[in-house]
Design an enzyme around this catalytic site. Structure first.
Site, PDB file in Angstrom:
ATOM      1  N   HIS A 143      -1.874  -8.614  -6.783  1.00  0.00           N
ATOM      2  CA  HIS A 143      -2.478  -8.105  -5.545  1.00  0.00           C
ATOM      3  C   HIS A 143      -3.808  -7.440  -5.898  1.00  0.00           C
ATOM      4  O   HIS A 143      -3.873  -6.273  -6.248  1.00  0.00           O
ATOM      5  CB  HIS A 143      -1.547  -7.099  -4.847  1.00  0.00           C
ATOM      6  CG  HIS A 143      -2.033  -6.685  -3.487  1.00  0.00           C
ATOM      7  ND1 HIS A 143      -1.276  -6.838  -2.354  1.00  0.00           N
ATOM      8  CD2 HIS A 143      -3.195  -6.122  -3.062  1.00  0.00           C
ATOM      9  CE1 HIS A 143      -1.946  -6.381  -1.296  1.00  0.00           C
ATOM     10  NE2 HIS A 143      -3.127  -5.939  -1.727  1.00  0.00           N
ATOM     11  N   GLY A 183      -7.388  -6.372   5.725  1.00  0.00           N
ATOM     12  CA  GLY A 183      -8.015  -5.361   6.562  1.00  0.00           C
ATOM     13  C   GLY A 183      -7.004  -4.301   6.954  1.00  0.00           C
ATOM     14  O   GLY A 183      -5.797  -4.463   6.772  1.00  0.00           O
ATOM     15  N   PHE A 219     -14.529   3.065   2.795  1.00  0.00           N
ATOM     16  CA  PHE A 219     -13.942   1.914   2.108  1.00  0.00           C
ATOM     17  C   PHE A 219     -14.614   0.620   2.554  1.00  0.00           C
ATOM     18  O   PHE A 219     -15.063  -0.198   1.744  1.00  0.00           O
ATOM     19  CB  PHE A 219     -12.445   1.901   2.428  1.00  0.00           C
ATOM     20  CG  PHE A 219     -11.598   0.996   1.583  1.00  0.00           C
ATOM     21  CD1 PHE A 219     -11.739   0.919   0.208  1.00  0.00           C
ATOM     22  CD2 PHE A 219     -10.593   0.235   2.175  1.00  0.00           C
ATOM     23  CE1 PHE A 219     -10.924   0.097  -0.563  1.00  0.00           C
ATOM     24  CE2 PHE A 219      -9.762  -0.582   1.417  1.00  0.00           C
ATOM     25  CZ  PHE A 219      -9.935  -0.649   0.041  1.00  0.00           C
ATOM     26  N   HIS A 222       1.919  -4.396  -0.294  1.00  0.00           N
ATOM     27  CA  HIS A 222       2.130  -2.962  -0.100  1.00  0.00           C
ATOM     28  C   HIS A 222       3.561  -2.644   0.326  1.00  0.00           C
ATOM     29  O   HIS A 222       4.294  -1.993  -0.388  1.00  0.00           O
ATOM     30  CB  HIS A 222       1.124  -2.355   0.888  1.00  0.00           C
ATOM     31  CG  HIS A 222      -0.286  -2.383   0.409  1.00  0.00           C
ATOM     32  ND1 HIS A 222      -0.729  -1.574  -0.611  1.00  0.00           N
ATOM     33  CD2 HIS A 222      -1.349  -3.136   0.781  1.00  0.00           C
ATOM     34  CE1 HIS A 222      -2.004  -1.819  -0.849  1.00  0.00           C
ATOM     35  NE2 HIS A 222      -2.401  -2.782  -0.022  1.00  0.00           N
ATOM     36  N   ASP A 238      -4.711  -3.464  -6.207  1.00  0.00           N
ATOM     37  CA  ASP A 238      -5.371  -3.623  -4.920  1.00  0.00           C
ATOM     38  C   ASP A 238      -6.894  -3.722  -5.050  1.00  0.00           C
ATOM     39  O   ASP A 238      -7.437  -4.813  -5.046  1.00  0.00           O
ATOM     40  CB  ASP A 238      -4.964  -2.469  -3.991  1.00  0.00           C
ATOM     41  CG  ASP A 238      -5.231  -2.772  -2.524  1.00  0.00           C
ATOM     42  OD1 ASP A 238      -5.421  -3.954  -2.185  1.00  0.00           O
ATOM     43  OD2 ASP A 238      -5.247  -1.832  -1.708  1.00  0.00           O
ATOM     44  N   ASP A 239      -7.574  -2.583  -5.163  1.00  0.00           N
ATOM     45  CA  ASP A 239      -9.041  -2.552  -5.208  1.00  0.00           C
ATOM     46  C   ASP A 239      -9.505  -1.616  -6.316  1.00  0.00           C
ATOM     47  O   ASP A 239     -10.071  -0.548  -6.049  1.00  0.00           O
ATOM     48  CB  ASP A 239      -9.599  -2.080  -3.865  1.00  0.00           C
ATOM     49  CG  ASP A 239      -9.206  -2.991  -2.722  1.00  0.00           C
ATOM     50  OD1 ASP A 239      -9.785  -4.089  -2.617  1.00  0.00           O
ATOM     51  OD2 ASP A 239      -8.308  -2.619  -1.939  1.00  0.00           O
ATOM     52  N   GLU A 291       1.548  -1.582   5.426  1.00  0.00           N
ATOM     53  CA  GLU A 291       0.606  -0.612   4.843  1.00  0.00           C
ATOM     54  C   GLU A 291       0.254   0.405   5.932  1.00  0.00           C
ATOM     55  O   GLU A 291      -0.884   0.534   6.358  1.00  0.00           O
ATOM     56  CB  GLU A 291      -0.648  -1.318   4.317  1.00  0.00           C
ATOM     57  CG  GLU A 291      -1.528  -0.419   3.464  1.00  0.00           C
ATOM     58  CD  GLU A 291      -2.824  -1.086   3.032  1.00  0.00           C
ATOM     59  OE1 GLU A 291      -3.589  -0.456   2.291  1.00  0.00           O
ATOM     60  OE2 GLU A 291      -3.087  -2.239   3.445  1.00  0.00           O
TER      61      GLU A 291
END
Length: 500
Positions: free
Chosen positions: A103, A317, A198, A375, A432-433, A350
């Site tokens: 992910h 998103g 973000f 998530h 994730d990021d 999420e």
């Protein structure tokens, strides 16, 4: 919720619930404790003598750090990071072969330091500072015309040369590309504030990474950063932004897929212990149903053209402000209507808004046969969905640092996944990021899950199962899963011997 116990298990459990007069039997108490521990993630993993020896060493390290004040998983990650870096457990986790990252989003897979120190120093890079305190980048042969919120573009090379503090200037650029701050609670008082920053950071990054020559280097650098953290496989969510050349030429998505495929093959050739990478095509949940339907149709065609690269489809998103999965039911039903298979890997749950329409994404994701749940923060509040996902072997993609930074939970000891881990629910750890949170790889997320969410009972067996899960629940065909597990086992055995 764990699956209902079998008859022999039920009989065993019932034997504990007889009326007790006086002191309970200590033997039965020990048996009950062992039986409960066996249900947790890794509870049924059998460790060999060498693994048992390292497990004992790891448990001693963990016990010393569990009582630290402050305890890193109880702090915001931006404040906890320097404490984690000094941790003996963390140093072990960095060396541990972690399997795959399942992910991860394409716009945030590479450290912002590389983007600023490498990419923004390249010729023909222009920058614009917008009215809402954000930035835009673009590569161009001449000064760009006004576009987006940008009326005045400046050549970065010229601007940097005029600045008396180029190091400080670069640091200010990095702040636009990441959420990292010394005062996270003050700067991001609520979820709306942190998500606003973000999304701005994603937009700022896009102009850099979608430049065609940068994209090639960016993909390779992303794989390099994962490999350095002892990760051997990647599944990347990507919207396949159209890459552009210096003269303004725009490439189509087929070009981007071919580029990803070529760079991945090059990286595997240079690093034979890396298994490979695949893409999960993704579109934003703010899109209309007709737009998503067109994207699903396009994903079907792209998967036919690149079956070894395209793993499936997702909607990304912010869930709380985006449209729920059920809104897109006509679009998401298209593959079945056409008699084709397009695997789904949905972000779902999420959210901390229990009982809302968005909260139902968990069940809807399962109705559309999602292969994994991205998530799944809300899953613990859905007993039926939890039971169904366990029966179907639908793993949760747990991203603890992301959940904390995006303000779903403050103290990771209170993360709902603690319940899932105690029940041995199918699960993988991912990041994730990472560039947005000031990390690379998976080591930090493994630390937070192992120390904060798993608690004192999580041990080497827990880590081993989580790492293996990332291959077991990947989108790879069975023969490549077997290859991946054999490659991982070789790395794992070497890791065990090196740390005894």
């Amino acid at each position: 919720m764990a699956m209902a116990p079998s008859l022999p298990q039920a009989v065993t459990l019932l034997s504990f619930w007889t009326v007790v007069v006086g002191m309970p039997d200590p033997t039965k108490r020990d048996q009950l404790m062992r039986q409960e521990a066996s249900r947790q993630t890794g509870g049924e993993v059998v460790l060999n003598p060498a693994e048992q020896k390292l497990d004992a060493k790891l448990c001693q390290m963990k016990e010393r750090e569990m009582w630290a004040d402050p305890f890193p998983p109880a702090l915001h990650f931006f404040k906890a990071k320097p404490l984690i870096q000094r941790s003996s457990v963390f140093k072990l986790l960095r060396d541990m072969p972690k399997g795959g990252a399942l992910h991860l989003h394409s716009s945030s897979m590479v450290s912002v330091e590389w983007l600023v120190k490498n990419v923004t120093y390249r010729p023909n890079c222009y920058v614009c500072f917008t009215w809402d305190n954000s930035v835009r980048f673009v590569f161009s042969q001449r000064q760009p015309f006004p576009r987006w919120d940008c009326f005045y573009w400046q050549l970065l090379h010229t601007l940097r040369a005029k600045n008396r503090d180029p190091t400080g200037f670069d640091a200010s650029l990095m702040q636009h590309l990441t959420l990292v701050t010394e005062d996270p609670d003050g700067e991001y008082p609520n979820q709306d504030a942190v998500w606003e920053k973000f999304e701005k950071a994603f937009i700022a990054t896009a102009g850099l990474v979608s430049h065609a020559p940068v994209l090639r280097d960016y993909i390779y650098q992303g794989l390099q950063e994962l490999h350095q953290d002892n990760i051997m496989y990647l599944e990347l969510r990507s919207g396949l932004s159209r890459a552009y050349e210096l003269d303004g030429t725009i490439h189509d998505k087929m070009w981007t897929l071919r580029t990803f495929q070529e760079v991945t093959k090059e990286f595997v050739k240079d690093h034979p212990d890396f298994l490979g990478a695949r893409l999960i095509l993704a579109v934003h949940r703010a899109w209309s149903s007709s737009e998503v339907k067109a994207a699903v149709k396009e994903a079907i065609e792209l998967q036919k053209e690149f079956p070894d690269v395209v793993a499936g489809f997702d909607l990304v998103g912010r869930e709380d402000s985006g449209r729920p999965l059920w809104y897109f039911r006509d679009a998401l039903s298209l593959p079945e209507q056409l008699g084709v298979t397009l695997p789904y890997f949905f972000h779902a749950g999420e959210t901390d808004e229990e009982g809302t329409e968005v909260d139902q994404n968990i069940l809807d994701a399962l109705l559309f046969n999602t292969r994994r749940i991205g998530h799944g923060y809300a899953l613990a509040h859905h007993p039926l969905a939890k039971e169904l996902s366990r029966e179907r072997n639908v793993a949760v993609e747990l991203c603890p640092i992301s959940n904390q930074v995006l303000k779903l939970v403050s103290d990771l000891r209170n993360h709902p996944a603690a319940v899932l881990m105690s029940e041995g629910h199918p699960m993988v750890i991912s990041s994730d990021d990472p560039s947005m949170f000031g990390t690379t790889g998976l080591a930090y997320d493994f630390f937070q899950a192992f120390m904060g969410i798993g608690g004192l009972k999580a041990n080497l067996g827990t880590l081993k199962e989580l790492a293996l899960n990332s291959i077991r629940y990947s989108s790879l065909p069975d023969h490549l899963k077997d290859t991946g597990q054999a490659l991982w086992q070789k790395k794992w055995d070497a890791f065990i011997l090196a740390h005894l």
